[in-house]
Design a protein around this motif. Sequence first.
Motif, PDB file in Angstrom:
ATOM      1  N   LEU A 165      60.901  77.627   7.728  1.00 29.00           N
ATOM      2  CA  LEU A 165      60.640  77.492   9.040  1.00 29.00           C
ATOM      3  C   LEU A 165      61.978  77.888   9.937  1.00 29.00           C
ATOM      4  O   LEU A 165      63.253  77.725   9.227  1.00 29.00           O
ATOM      5  CB  LEU A 165      60.397  75.920   9.222  1.00 29.00           C
ATOM      6  N   ALA A 166      61.476  77.871  11.124  1.00 26.34           N
ATOM      7  CA  ALA A 166      63.024  78.067  12.098  1.00 26.34           C
ATOM      8  C   ALA A 166      63.576  76.561  12.304  1.00 26.34           C
ATOM      9  O   ALA A 166      64.604  76.589  12.359  1.00 26.34           O
ATOM     10  CB  ALA A 166      62.061  78.514  13.658  1.00 26.34           C
ATOM     11  N   PHE A 167      62.659  75.703  12.432  1.00 20.25           N
ATOM     12  CA  PHE A 167      63.177  74.228  12.214  1.00 20.25           C
ATOM     13  C   PHE A 167      61.893  73.250  11.770  1.00 20.25           C
ATOM     14  O   PHE A 167      60.845  73.540  12.065  1.00 20.25           O
ATOM     15  CB  PHE A 167      63.818  73.762  13.572  1.00 20.25           C
ATOM     16  N   ILE A 168      62.126  72.076  11.843  1.00 22.57           N
ATOM     17  CA  ILE A 168      61.355  70.980  11.485  1.00 22.57           C
ATOM     18  C   ILE A 168      61.451  69.875  11.973  1.00 22.57           C
ATOM     19  O   ILE A 168      62.579  69.493  12.344  1.00 22.57           O
ATOM     20  CB  ILE A 168      60.917  70.732   9.848  1.00 22.57           C
ATOM     21  N   VAL A 169      60.456  69.206  12.634  1.00 25.78           N
ATOM     22  CA  VAL A 169      60.729  68.119  13.420  1.00 25.78           C
ATOM     23  C   VAL A 169      59.905  66.877  12.636  1.00 25.78           C
ATOM     24  O   VAL A 169      58.976  66.582  12.070  1.00 25.78           O
ATOM     25  CB  VAL A 169      59.482  68.168  14.464  1.00 25.78           C
ATOM     26  N   ALA A 170      61.366  66.013  12.233  1.00 23.96           N
ATOM     27  CA  ALA A 170      61.045  64.947  11.188  1.00 23.96           C
ATOM     28  C   ALA A 170      60.813  63.600  12.108  1.00 23.96           C
ATOM     29  O   ALA A 170      61.624  63.434  13.040  1.00 23.96           O
ATOM     30  CB  ALA A 170      62.543  64.761  10.497  1.00 23.96           C
ATOM     31  N   ASN A 171      60.052  62.775  11.609  1.00 20.75           N
ATOM     32  CA  ASN A 171      59.909  61.339  12.303  1.00 20.75           C
ATOM     33  C   ASN A 171      59.684  60.220  11.264  1.00 20.75           C
ATOM     34  O   ASN A 171      58.859  60.578  10.076  1.00 20.75           O
ATOM     35  CB  ASN A 171      59.040  61.100  13.291  1.00 20.75           C
ATOM     36  N   ASP A 172      60.090  59.303  11.400  1.00 21.94           N
ATOM     37  CA  ASP A 172      60.093  58.100  10.262  1.00 21.94           C
ATOM     38  C   ASP A 172      59.015  57.424  10.858  1.00 21.94           C
ATOM     39  O   ASP A 172      59.096  56.483  11.834  1.00 21.94           O
ATOM     40  CB  ASP A 172      61.307  57.364  10.412  1.00 21.94           C
ATOM     41  N   ILE A 173      57.871  57.356  10.238  1.00 22.89           N
ATOM     42  CA  ILE A 173      56.812  56.673  10.839  1.00 22.89           C
ATOM     43  C   ILE A 173      56.809  55.222  10.223  1.00 22.89           C
ATOM     44  O   ILE A 173      55.799  54.378  10.970  1.00 22.89           O
ATOM     45  CB  ILE A 173      55.189  57.263  10.207  1.00 22.89           C
ATOM     46  N   THR A 174      57.603  54.565   9.699  1.00 20.18           N
ATOM     47  CA  THR A 174      57.950  53.218   9.508  1.00 20.18           C
ATOM     48  C   THR A 174      58.351  52.386  10.736  1.00 20.18           C
ATOM     49  O   THR A 174      58.424  51.453  10.918  1.00 20.18           O
ATOM     50  CB  THR A 174      58.315  52.767   8.327  1.00 20.18           C
ATOM     51  N   LYS A 175      58.981  53.427  11.723  1.00 23.24           N
ATOM     52  CA  LYS A 175      59.639  52.844  12.913  1.00 23.24           C
ATOM     53  C   LYS A 175      58.805  52.392  14.018  1.00 23.24           C
ATOM     54  O   LYS A 175      57.659  53.304  14.306  1.00 23.24           O
ATOM     55  CB  LYS A 175      60.833  53.582  13.227  1.00 23.24           C
ATOM     56  N   PRO A 176      59.063  51.771  14.871  1.00 25.59           N
ATOM     57  CA  PRO A 176      58.278  51.301  16.013  1.00 25.59           C
ATOM     58  C   PRO A 176      58.040  52.427  16.913  1.00 25.59           C
ATOM     59  O   PRO A 176      59.040  53.208  17.242  1.00 25.59           O
ATOM     60  CB  PRO A 176      58.762  49.928  16.621  1.00 25.59           C
ATOM     61  N   GLY A 177      56.997  52.802  17.557  1.00 25.14           N
ATOM     62  CA  GLY A 177      56.807  53.836  18.677  1.00 25.14           C
ATOM     63  C   GLY A 177      56.633  55.153  18.091  1.00 25.14           C
ATOM     64  O   GLY A 177      56.536  56.146  18.781  1.00 25.14           O
ATOM     65  N   THR A 178      56.515  55.117  16.697  1.00 27.79           N
ATOM     66  CA  THR A 178      56.152  56.636  16.041  1.00 27.79           C
ATOM     67  C   THR A 178      55.008  56.658  15.241  1.00 27.79           C
ATOM     68  O   THR A 178      54.472  55.679  14.993  1.00 27.79           O
ATOM     69  CB  THR A 178      57.655  56.809  15.116  1.00 27.79           C
ATOM     70  N   GLY A 179      54.663  57.797  14.973  1.00 28.32           N
ATOM     71  CA  GLY A 179      53.441  58.092  13.920  1.00 28.32           C
ATOM     72  C   GLY A 179      52.183  58.152  14.671  1.00 28.32           C
ATOM     73  O   GLY A 179      52.084  58.391  15.782  1.00 28.32           O
ATOM     74  N   PHE A 180      51.241  58.035  13.676  1.00 28.36           N
ATOM     75  CA  PHE A 180      49.732  58.082  14.014  1.00 28.36           C
ATOM     76  C   PHE A 180      49.159  57.278  15.286  1.00 28.36           C
ATOM     77  O   PHE A 180      49.602  56.335  15.325  1.00 28.36           O
ATOM     78  CB  PHE A 180      48.966  57.976  13.019  1.00 28.36           C
TER      79      PHE A 180
END
Length: 220
Positions: A165-180
Motif C-alpha cells: 500500500l501507499a499507506f494505511i489508515v489505522a484506527n483503534d476501534i476500542t477508543k470512544p468516537g471511532t469505529g463502526f
Amino acid sequence: MCYNMPDMKRMMIVTAGPTREHLDPVRFLSNPSTGKMGFALAAAGAAAGFDVRLVAGPVALATPKGVKRTDIVSAREMLVAVRALLREATDGLKPVFIATAAVADWRPARIAAHKLKKAEMSGTLHLVRNPDILKSVHGAVKVGFAAETDRVLAEAARKCREKKLAFIVANDITKPGTGFGTETNRVTLVFPDGRTVAWPLMTKRRVATRIVRTIADLEM
Ligand code: CTP
C-alpha cells in the motif's frame, strides 16, 4: 488545486460498507459496517476532481454527488466489480484504489438455493476463504484501512507491507468516537517506511478530505 491532467480525470475506486456471505436466500454472515467512511471519501474525492467509482455493499446511504456507484452483495462480487473498473481506467493515469470495505474474510462453502430447514443443518458451518481484494489488485495506488482492537500500529504496518500500500489508515476501534457507525474517527496513517502520522478525533468527512489531500500529494 488540480490533481489531474487537462481534460482527464484520475479514477478513484472506493470500496465501502460490509459484504454479505449468504448460506441460503435469507441468512448470511456479515458485520456492522455502515459505509460512512467510504462514502465520505467518495464525496471528498469527487470534490477534489477525481473520477470516483464507489463499490458498495448493502448500506443505507445516498450516493454522493458526482460519484458513480456499483452495488454488490458478496466479497467475490466486490472483487469482480473492482477489476472491471480498473480495466476502464484511463491509460497513463494510474488509478487510486481506497479499500474501506469491511470484507468478510470467510464465506459458507455452499450456498443453498432454498431456505434451509433446521433438520438440514448439522450445527457445523463449513467456511472457505474469500479473496483479499486489496491484496490481489495491481496497477493502482492502493490505500487501506485497518480497524484494530490490539497492537493497532504493528498490525497496520504488517498489512501495509503485505498488501503493498501507499499507506494505511489505522484506527483503534476500542477508543470512544471511532469505529463502526460513528460520525467521527481518530486515525493514524502508517506509511511503508514505518513513518506514522496521528490525527486528532475529527468527523469522518474531515478525515476523508485530509486523506484525499494526502493521496493527491503522493507521487503517482
Ligand atoms: N480487505 C479487502 N479484502 C479482504 C479483506 C480486507 O480488500 N478480503 C481490505 C479492507 O478493505 C482494508 C484492508 O484490507 O482496507 C485491511 O482489512 P482487515 O480486515 O483489517 O485485514 P485482513 O487482511 O482481513 O487481516 P486480519 O484478518 O489478519 O486482521
